[in-house]
Design a protein around this motif. Structure first.
Motif, PDB file in Angstrom:
ATOM      1  N   LEU A   1       2.912  12.237  -3.114  1.00  0.00           N
ATOM      2  CA  LEU A   1       3.918  13.207  -2.981  1.00  0.00           C
ATOM      3  C   LEU A   1       3.843  13.911  -4.218  1.00  0.00           C
ATOM      4  O   LEU A   1       4.357  15.195  -3.979  1.00  0.00           O
ATOM      5  CB  LEU A   1       5.192  12.478  -2.575  1.00  0.00           C
ATOM      6  N   GLN A   2       3.857  13.356  -5.241  1.00  0.00           N
ATOM      7  CA  GLN A   2       3.859  14.405  -6.594  1.00  0.00           C
ATOM      8  C   GLN A   2       2.571  15.159  -6.720  1.00  0.00           C
ATOM      9  O   GLN A   2       2.597  16.375  -6.972  1.00  0.00           O
ATOM     10  CB  GLN A   2       3.686  13.037  -7.601  1.00  0.00           C
ATOM     11  N   LYS A   3       1.264  14.542  -6.281  1.00  0.00           N
ATOM     12  CA  LYS A   3       0.286  15.413  -6.188  1.00  0.00           C
ATOM     13  C   LYS A   3      -0.086  16.489  -5.438  1.00  0.00           C
ATOM     14  O   LYS A   3      -0.337  17.538  -5.883  1.00  0.00           O
ATOM     15  CB  LYS A   3      -0.961  14.603  -6.087  1.00  0.00           C
ATOM     16  N   TYR A   4       0.437  16.273  -3.951  1.00  0.00           N
ATOM     17  CA  TYR A   4       0.107  17.356  -3.059  1.00  0.00           C
ATOM     18  C   TYR A   4       1.438  18.030  -2.875  1.00  0.00           C
ATOM     19  O   TYR A   4       1.380  19.232  -1.984  1.00  0.00           O
ATOM     20  CB  TYR A   4      -0.171  16.494  -1.873  1.00  0.00           C
ATOM     21  N   TYR A   5       2.532  17.387  -3.049  1.00  0.00           N
ATOM     22  CA  TYR A   5       3.713  18.026  -2.172  1.00  0.00           C
ATOM     23  C   TYR A   5       4.894  18.403  -3.595  1.00  0.00           C
ATOM     24  O   TYR A   5       6.022  18.683  -2.977  1.00  0.00           O
ATOM     25  CB  TYR A   5       4.516  17.217  -1.519  1.00  0.00           C
ATOM     26  N   GLY A   6       4.555  18.352  -4.575  1.00  0.00           N
ATOM     27  CA  GLY A   6       5.400  18.674  -5.680  1.00  0.00           C
ATOM     28  C   GLY A   6       6.692  17.926  -6.090  1.00  0.00           C
ATOM     29  O   GLY A   6       7.608  18.342  -6.949  1.00  0.00           O
ATOM     30  N   PHE A   7       6.762  16.848  -5.617  1.00  0.00           N
ATOM     31  CA  PHE A   7       7.897  15.854  -5.786  1.00  0.00           C
ATOM     32  C   PHE A   7       8.031  15.407  -7.322  1.00  0.00           C
ATOM     33  O   PHE A   7       6.755  15.329  -8.068  1.00  0.00           O
ATOM     34  CB  PHE A   7       7.775  14.752  -4.981  1.00  0.00           C
ATOM     35  N   ASP A   8       8.991  15.241  -7.907  1.00  0.00           N
ATOM     36  CA  ASP A   8       9.051  14.554  -9.241  1.00  0.00           C
ATOM     37  C   ASP A   8       8.868  13.190  -9.063  1.00  0.00           C
ATOM     38  O   ASP A   8       8.924  12.664  -7.941  1.00  0.00           O
ATOM     39  CB  ASP A   8      10.419  15.070  -9.935  1.00  0.00           C
ATOM     40  N   GLU A   9       8.481  12.439 -10.029  1.00  0.00           N
ATOM     41  CA  GLU A   9       8.412  11.154 -10.048  1.00  0.00           C
ATOM     42  C   GLU A   9       9.546  10.449  -9.373  1.00  0.00           C
ATOM     43  O   GLU A   9       9.232   9.422  -8.507  1.00  0.00           O
ATOM     44  CB  GLU A   9       8.081  10.448 -11.311  1.00  0.00           C
TER      45      GLU A   9
ATOM     46  N   MET B   1       0.734  -1.365  -0.032  1.00  0.00           N
ATOM     47  CA  MET B   1       0.207   0.044  -0.225  1.00  0.00           C
ATOM     48  C   MET B   1       1.135   1.337  -0.120  1.00  0.00           C
ATOM     49  O   MET B   1       0.609   2.019  -0.798  1.00  0.00           O
ATOM     50  CB  MET B   1      -0.851  -0.004   1.195  1.00  0.00           C
ATOM     51  N   VAL B   2       2.128   1.082   0.583  1.00  0.00           N
ATOM     52  CA  VAL B   2       3.014   2.314   0.825  1.00  0.00           C
ATOM     53  C   VAL B   2       3.357   2.633  -0.629  1.00  0.00           C
ATOM     54  O   VAL B   2       3.943   3.873  -0.868  1.00  0.00           O
ATOM     55  CB  VAL B   2       3.860   1.994   1.748  1.00  0.00           C
ATOM     56  N   SER B   3       3.403   1.753  -1.441  1.00  0.00           N
ATOM     57  CA  SER B   3       3.982   1.874  -2.881  1.00  0.00           C
ATOM     58  C   SER B   3       3.199   2.978  -3.622  1.00  0.00           C
ATOM     59  O   SER B   3       3.443   3.570  -4.610  1.00  0.00           O
ATOM     60  CB  SER B   3       4.040   0.659  -3.724  1.00  0.00           C
ATOM     61  N   GLY B   4       1.947   3.401  -3.122  1.00  0.00           N
ATOM     62  CA  GLY B   4       1.123   4.198  -3.771  1.00  0.00           C
ATOM     63  C   GLY B   4       1.585   5.632  -3.343  1.00  0.00           C
ATOM     64  O   GLY B   4       0.989   6.877  -3.690  1.00  0.00           O
ATOM     65  N   LEU B   5       2.258   5.602  -2.098  1.00  0.00           N
ATOM     66  CA  LEU B   5       2.693   7.002  -1.665  1.00  0.00           C
ATOM     67  C   LEU B   5       3.629   8.031  -2.367  1.00  0.00           C
ATOM     68  O   LEU B   5       3.089   9.210  -2.416  1.00  0.00           O
ATOM     69  CB  LEU B   5       3.722   7.078  -0.483  1.00  0.00           C
ATOM     70  N   PRO B   6       4.340   7.498  -3.418  1.00  0.00           N
ATOM     71  CA  PRO B   6       4.865   8.428  -4.368  1.00  0.00           C
ATOM     72  C   PRO B   6       3.789   9.352  -5.176  1.00  0.00           C
ATOM     73  O   PRO B   6       4.103  10.285  -5.429  1.00  0.00           O
ATOM     74  CB  PRO B   6       5.634   7.595  -5.291  1.00  0.00           C
ATOM     75  N   SER B   7       2.574   8.633  -5.618  1.00  0.00           N
ATOM     76  CA  SER B   7       1.829   9.483  -6.081  1.00  0.00           C
ATOM     77  C   SER B   7       1.261  10.510  -5.318  1.00  0.00           C
ATOM     78  O   SER B   7       0.785  11.651  -5.808  1.00  0.00           O
ATOM     79  CB  SER B   7       0.699   8.402  -6.408  1.00  0.00           C
TER      80      SER B   7
ATOM     81  N   ASP C   1      -1.100   2.508 -12.752  1.00  0.00           N
ATOM     82  CA  ASP C   1      -0.172   3.268 -11.986  1.00  0.00           C
ATOM     83  C   ASP C   1       0.105   2.838 -10.808  1.00  0.00           C
ATOM     84  O   ASP C   1      -0.225   1.709 -10.500  1.00  0.00           O
ATOM     85  CB  ASP C   1      -0.589   4.711 -12.012  1.00  0.00           C
ATOM     86  N   LEU C   2       1.033   3.411 -10.064  1.00  0.00           N
ATOM     87  CA  LEU C   2       1.577   2.915  -8.711  1.00  0.00           C
ATOM     88  C   LEU C   2       0.398   2.750  -7.734  1.00  0.00           C
ATOM     89  O   LEU C   2       0.309   1.662  -7.002  1.00  0.00           O
ATOM     90  CB  LEU C   2       2.709   3.871  -8.345  1.00  0.00           C
ATOM     91  N   SER C   3      -0.408   3.658  -7.945  1.00  0.00           N
ATOM     92  CA  SER C   3      -1.459   3.621  -6.835  1.00  0.00           C
ATOM     93  C   SER C   3      -2.479   2.701  -6.924  1.00  0.00           C
ATOM     94  O   SER C   3      -2.963   1.779  -5.982  1.00  0.00           O
ATOM     95  CB  SER C   3      -2.517   4.948  -7.114  1.00  0.00           C
TER      96      SER C   3
END
Length: 409
Positions: free
Chosen positions: A164-172, A156-162, A258-260
């Motif tokens: 971080l990208q959506k809400y905190y501006g991280f690149d992939e 489930m944590v593997s969906g975290l990058p999505s 996707d990862l999510s």
């Protein structure tokens, strides 16, 4: 659930298993995708995944040679420390050579089910944590169930990058790298648990020695270990074509998942697998360990072959869920069976030799996946894996159906 029949050390081993496999859960989903994103081609990805499996071979042999000599607790702690080192390397660099080295030394697991350095030692120690031989099947079922539930949570944590990208501006790439910090934290927690184990897990003999040689093992056990090692190698060679990182890559590439989405798919699959471990204990009490291993595994491998021809994501997902509800029932049953049919002082070498044969065989397959996909198709590894694993099932049945553990005699 009343766990009073499990010693404190047994509960600590279960705790270490939970923390460790939680980190393996998200790593198994994101690693191949991460390597693709930083520019690795299919063949290079296969080589890195192979390196993660090669380390299991080396560390299993190291355990057999030195666990009783230096102390089982110290060896487990060493392996946890190496997890920390590999996590840091993956976080700070994308250099190919450095990542291969991290994969080789870091006790990383990307298969979706643990085959690494910790497994052989813990597998041999678990029977010592219960007094009643009738509980041996149960401790292995619990050990695998809690690990799989934890791995599902990790997935489930593997969906975290999505997020971080959506809400905190991280690149992939940066978002995925953040997971390596979580992996390092889990490794530190695993190390802390191992350091609290008692002396009761150490060898009972007054003259600890290497277990690497088979010369002190009975001829009957040698035959069992030899046949099982060969058959486990066939199973794992087939399984190496469909490790979770490859399945994740397949869903991602073929259907654009996707990862999510993948995090949900593998979480549900993990829950189904964990429930199947408990069910396998009850089935084994009715039809025996060997029959449970074989008659649940063959249907799962037929489903694996059918998965290769799925025309849509929904059908592929349904077949995958059906397969995962059956495919791992042989894990606690074969572990319990092996520990039951060899003598107590033969358990570590039995676990090491059989797991090492699995690791060597499984380490070979990922390096071939890029070639198989390039020459045939993206789905070809599923067919290869399914056919080989069915051959293993047939071999197990005809080799061991007449050899019974004590509780079945």
């Amino acid at each position: 659930m009343n766990l009073e029949w499990i010693s404190k050390d047994g509960k600590l081993l279960l705790g270490a298993r939970i923390v460790r496999t939680f980190s393996y859960g998200f790593l198994s989903v994101i690693l191949a995708i991460y390597l693709k994103l930083i520019g690795f081609n299919d063949i290079l990805i296969g080589l890195v995944l192979t390196a993660t499996l090669v380390n299991s071979v080396f560390f299993n042999l190291f355990s057999s040679a030195y666990a009783n000599k230096f102390g089982r607790k110290k060896i487990l702690a060493l392996y946890a420390a190496l997890m920390i080192v590999s996590a840091i390397i993956f976080f700070v660099t994308d250099n190919y050579v450095a990542l291969v080295i991290a994969a080789l030394v870091g006790t990383i697991n990307v298969t979706g089910s643990e085959v690494g350095a910790f497994l052989s030692l813990e597998q041999a120690l678990l029977p010592q944590t219960v007094k009643d031989v009738k509980k041996r099947n149960s401790i292995f079922a619990i050990y695998n169930s809690v690990g799989t539930f934890a791995m599902s949570a990790g997935v489930m944590v593997s969906g975290l990058p999505s997020l971080l990208q959506k809400y905190y501006g991280f690149d992939e790439i940066g978002a995925i790298k953040f997971l390596f910090l979580i992996y390092a934290t889990c490794a530190i927690a695993t190390l802390a648990i191992y350091l609290t184990l008692s002396k009761n897990i150490e060898v009972r003999s007054q003259t600890p020695k290497s277990n690497l040689s088979l010369k002190n093992i009975s001829s009957k056990s040698k035959g069992i270990i030899g046949k099982m090692s060969l058959l486990f190698a066939v199973d794992s060679f087939g399984g190496g074509f469909v490790i979770q990182s490859i399945v994740s890559f397949w869903f991602y590439t073929r259907f654009g998942a996707d990862l999510s989405t993948l995090s949900y798919v593998f979480t549900i699959a993990g829950i189904l697998t964990a429930v199947s471990y408990i069910a396998s204990t009850r089935i084994a009490s009715k039809i025996g360990l060997v029959n449970t291993m074989v008659f649940t595994h063959i249907p799962s491998n037929v489903l694996l072959i059918l998965l290769a021809f799925s025309p849509s994501f929904s059908i592929a997902m349904s077949l995958y869920f059906a397969r995962m509800s059956l495919s791992q029932m042989d894990v606690p049953t074969r572990q319990s069976y092996l520990m039951g049919v060899v003598n107590e002082d033969e358990r570590i070498p039995a676990a090491v030799f059989t797991n090492t044969s699995r690791n060597i065989a499984q380490a070979t397959s990922p390096s071939l996946i890029g070639l198989v996909i390039s020459a045939l198709s993206l789905s070809a590894p599923f067919v290869f894996g399914g056919v080989l694993k069915i051959a293993y099932d047939i071999g197990i049945f005809f080799s061991f159906r007449k050899i019974k553990p004590p509780e079945e005699q």
